[in-house]
Enzyme design. Structure first.
Site, PDB file in Angstrom:
ATOM      1  N   GLY A 234       0.761  -1.235   0.000  1.00 35.76           N
ATOM      2  CA  GLY A 234       0.000   0.000   0.000  1.00 35.76           C
ATOM      3  C   GLY A 234       0.792   1.285   0.000  1.00 35.76           C
ATOM      4  O   GLY A 234       0.202   2.358  -0.154  1.00 35.76           O
ATOM      5  N   GLU A 272       4.092  -6.673   2.682  1.00 33.51           N
ATOM      6  CA  GLU A 272       4.097  -7.252   1.326  1.00 33.51           C
ATOM      7  C   GLU A 272       3.891  -6.097   0.349  1.00 33.51           C
ATOM      8  O   GLU A 272       2.792  -5.880  -0.155  1.00 33.51           O
ATOM      9  CB  GLU A 272       3.033  -8.351   1.184  1.00 33.51           C
ATOM     10  CG  GLU A 272       1.676  -7.961   1.733  1.00 33.51           C
ATOM     11  CD  GLU A 272       0.612  -9.035   1.595  1.00 33.51           C
ATOM     12  OE1 GLU A 272       0.968 -10.215   1.585  1.00 33.51           O
ATOM     13  OE2 GLU A 272      -0.572  -8.667   1.495  1.00 33.51           O
ATOM     14  N   GLY A 274       4.274  -3.815  -3.016  1.00 33.60           N
ATOM     15  CA  GLY A 274       4.384  -3.999  -4.457  1.00 33.60           C
ATOM     16  C   GLY A 274       4.924  -2.743  -5.115  1.00 33.60           C
ATOM     17  O   GLY A 274       6.119  -2.598  -5.367  1.00 33.60           O
ATOM     18  N   ARG A 275       4.013  -1.790  -5.317  1.00 28.50           N
ATOM     19  CA  ARG A 275       4.337  -0.584  -6.078  1.00 28.50           C
ATOM     20  C   ARG A 275       5.590   0.129  -5.574  1.00 28.50           C
ATOM     21  O   ARG A 275       6.441   0.552  -6.356  1.00 28.50           O
ATOM     22  CB  ARG A 275       3.145   0.385  -5.991  1.00 28.50           C
ATOM     23  CG  ARG A 275       3.236   1.598  -6.890  1.00 28.50           C
ATOM     24  CD  ARG A 275       2.025   2.510  -6.676  1.00 28.50           C
ATOM     25  NE  ARG A 275       0.774   1.797  -6.776  1.00 28.50           N
ATOM     26  CZ  ARG A 275       0.083   1.649  -7.903  1.00 28.50           C
ATOM     27  NH1 ARG A 275       0.512   2.199  -9.013  1.00 28.50           N
ATOM     28  NH2 ARG A 275      -1.052   0.979  -7.908  1.00 28.50           N
ATOM     29  N   CYS A 350      -6.931   4.097 -31.396  1.00 29.35           N
ATOM     30  CA  CYS A 350      -8.040   4.869 -31.960  1.00 29.35           C
ATOM     31  C   CYS A 350      -9.079   5.157 -30.887  1.00 29.35           C
ATOM     32  O   CYS A 350     -10.260   4.826 -31.060  1.00 29.35           O
ATOM     33  CB  CYS A 350      -8.677   4.078 -33.087  1.00 29.35           C
ATOM     34  SG  CYS A 350      -7.485   3.413 -34.223  1.00 29.35           S
ATOM     35  N   TYR A 379       2.695  -2.152 -11.968  1.00 29.19           N
ATOM     36  CA  TYR A 379       1.332  -2.016 -12.493  1.00 29.19           C
ATOM     37  C   TYR A 379       1.368  -1.188 -13.784  1.00 29.19           C
ATOM     38  O   TYR A 379       0.615  -0.225 -13.933  1.00 29.19           O
ATOM     39  CB  TYR A 379       0.404  -1.365 -11.470  1.00 29.19           C
ATOM     40  CG  TYR A 379       0.382  -2.060 -10.128  1.00 29.19           C
ATOM     41  CD1 TYR A 379      -0.292  -3.271  -9.955  1.00 29.19           C
ATOM     42  CD2 TYR A 379       1.042  -1.523  -9.037  1.00 29.19           C
ATOM     43  CE1 TYR A 379      -0.310  -3.921  -8.717  1.00 29.19           C
ATOM     44  CE2 TYR A 379       1.031  -2.163  -7.796  1.00 29.19           C
ATOM     45  CZ  TYR A 379       0.354  -3.359  -7.652  1.00 29.19           C
ATOM     46  OH  TYR A 379       0.342  -3.989  -6.435  1.00 29.19           O
TER      47      TYR A 379
HETATM   48  C1  LIG Z   1      -3.440  -8.292  -0.538  1.00 28.91           C
HETATM   49  C2  LIG Z   1      -2.498  -7.362  -1.201  1.00 28.91           C
HETATM   50  N1  LIG Z   1      -1.252  -7.239  -0.699  1.00 28.91           N
HETATM   51  C3  LIG Z   1      -0.346  -6.402  -1.265  1.00 28.91           C
HETATM   52  C4  LIG Z   1      -0.663  -5.671  -2.397  1.00 28.91           C
HETATM   53  C5  LIG Z   1       0.362  -4.765  -2.965  1.00 28.91           C
HETATM   54  O1  LIG Z   1      -0.067  -3.468  -2.861  1.00 28.91           O
HETATM   55  P1  LIG Z   1       0.861  -2.235  -3.244  1.00 28.91           P
HETATM   56  O2  LIG Z   1       1.348  -2.489  -4.619  1.00 28.91           O
HETATM   57  O3  LIG Z   1      -0.040  -1.064  -3.142  1.00 28.91           O
HETATM   58  O4  LIG Z   1       1.984  -2.214  -2.245  1.00 28.91           O
HETATM   59  C6  LIG Z   1      -1.955  -5.753  -2.939  1.00 28.91           C
HETATM   60  C7  LIG Z   1      -2.341  -4.972  -4.110  1.00 28.91           C
HETATM   61  O5  LIG Z   1      -3.413  -5.022  -4.614  1.00 28.91           O
HETATM   62  C8  LIG Z   1      -2.895  -6.629  -2.323  1.00 28.91           C
HETATM   63  O6  LIG Z   1      -4.140  -6.765  -2.809  1.00 28.91           O
END
Ligand SMILES: Cc1ncc(COP(=O)(O)O)c(C=O)c1O
Length: 402
Positions: A234, A272, A274-275, A350, A379
């Protein structure tokens, strides 16, 4: 994360010089990714673990760069699980996500995942049926859609309101009772992922503190013996004001205080992300094919578009941009250009939805110049509709770890 623009631009110029057609590319700076993650890991306090949510970008060179540095990977489908296991036989994996199939749960058990994040009673009951046949013990977290007082909202909320994710708190009591009668399923803790795009370090600390407090209460109320809480991902990227990114230094200092404040003494906190891990290592490059004026608006049409890089349109922002002037001009006629103007950056699709940036003030741009979009490592390519209009895929390369 420090962007190494000089190195990235030099590499783009070098590839462009060898390319005959207008360039369209993804470039990943693995050295920058490496440095970024070393910084994150070295400033996380003891008692915190870092997993990478591979849904953000599961490209193999990125995973190979990350694997030795972090605690493991979070996967959200059987496909992601197979991808990770194909390339990393032993890395710790956590399996989460809504709507898991029996076959995916089975694979997760077979592959000895570190932890399954359970989203519903139905999923729990199906896990019980599956695990019974194996004689193994399944290790789980319960994902809870927690209502948090004064929750600071972001543009992407996965909880704290009605969503398909996790258990409602009211189901917890029954669920914990049911688990007591099923020792083949061991509850290791709780999982929360209420939001993405968090840009405010203090607000995020408050959220984690609320998780801690709640888990402490549940441990006391239900006499639970858990070994970690997963606080989700997040942490966001500020695409709108890229010079003002999430304040990691404040966050990691505050986290140390939080971990040591006694609420959950000794119970590790698992992230955990991601972004925040991979967004800044990626760049999407488009060469200007055409410059047009329509009514009172100016458009730069680049090679590529949202079928490669859907992030800005998906998030509703105008993506930050760097312009790289290119001297070569292969035609006999004068080179089209535009100066002292605001422009919208579009691609070759288009549809007016093929929009990557708007109202961008520019000094001068000419046809044939390069437009470089930073923060395209998460993403981005993997959430885009690649086959729409069947344009060729972008060229892709990596700046290696030095
Ligand atoms: C359960 C869960 N964990 C982790 C993430 C990673 O989130 P972020 O990329 O915002 O850190 C997500 C993203 O949708 C998620 O659904």
């Amino acid at each position: 994360m420090e962007l190494r623009l000089a190195e990235v631009f030099a590499s783009i110029r070098a590839v462009h010089a060898d390319t005959e057609e207008p360039l369209c590319a993804y470039v990943y700076d693995l050295q920058a990714l490496y440095q970024h993650v070393i910084r994150l890991v070295s400033t996380l306090p003891q008692g915190c673990e870092l997993f990478y949510a591979i849904k953000a970008n599961s490209d193999l060179p990125l995973l190979q760069t990350l694997e030795p540095l972090i605690d493991g990977f979070e996967v959200s489908s059987g496909g992601e699980l197979d991808w990770v296991r194909e390339h990393f036989a032993d890395v710790p994996v956590i399996f989460s996500g809504p709507g898991k199939l029996d076959q995916e749960i089975n694979r997760a058990i077979e592959q000895n995942v570190d932890c399954l994040h359970i989203e519903s009673l139905n999923e729990l009951w199906r896990l019980a049926e599956i695990i019974k046949q194996t004689g193994k013990v399944a290790k789980i977290l319960l994902r809870v859609n927690l209502a948090v007082d004064d929750l600071a909202k972001t543009s992407l909320m996965m909880g704290g309101k009605p969503t398909p994710f996790g258990f409602h708190v009211q189901q917890l009591k029954d669920c914990l009772e049911w688990l007591r009668a099923h020792p083949e399923i061991r509850l290791r803790g709780f999982h929360f992922h209420l939001l993405s795009h968090q840009l405010d370090a203090r607000a995020h600390l408050q959220l984690l503190a609320a998780y801690q407090l709640q888990v402490r209460e549940w441990c006391d109320e239900y006499a639970l013996d858990i070994d970690h809480i997963n606080v989700g991902g997040g942490i966001g990227i500020n695409y709108r004001q890229p010079e003002q990114q999430f304040d990691w230094a404040t966050f990691s200092a505050g986290l140390a205080a939080l971990v040591n404040n006694g609420n959950l003494l000794g119970i590790p906190m698992r992230f955990e992300l991601g972004r925040y891990i991979t967004a800044a290592c990626g760049y999407y490059v488009m060469q200007v094919i055409d410059i047009k004026q329509s009514y009172d608006k100016n458009f730069l049409i680049g090679r590529g578009g949202t079928h490669h890089f859907r992030t800005p349109y998906a998030q509703g922002h105008s993506h930050p941009l760097h312009l790289l002037p290119i001297n070569a001009w292969p035609y006999a006629f004068p080179r089209p250009e535009i100066s002292d103007a605001k422009v919208s950056i579009v691609g070759q699709l288009c549809t007016p939805k093929d929009l990557l940036a708007y109202d961008v003030p520019i000094d001068t741009v000419r046809c044939g110049d390069l437009m470089i979009f930073p923060y395209a490592g998460a993403y981005a390519w993997n959430i885009s509709h690649h086959e729409f209009l069947r344009h060729p895929h972008p060229t892709q390369w990596y700046l290696p770890v030095e």
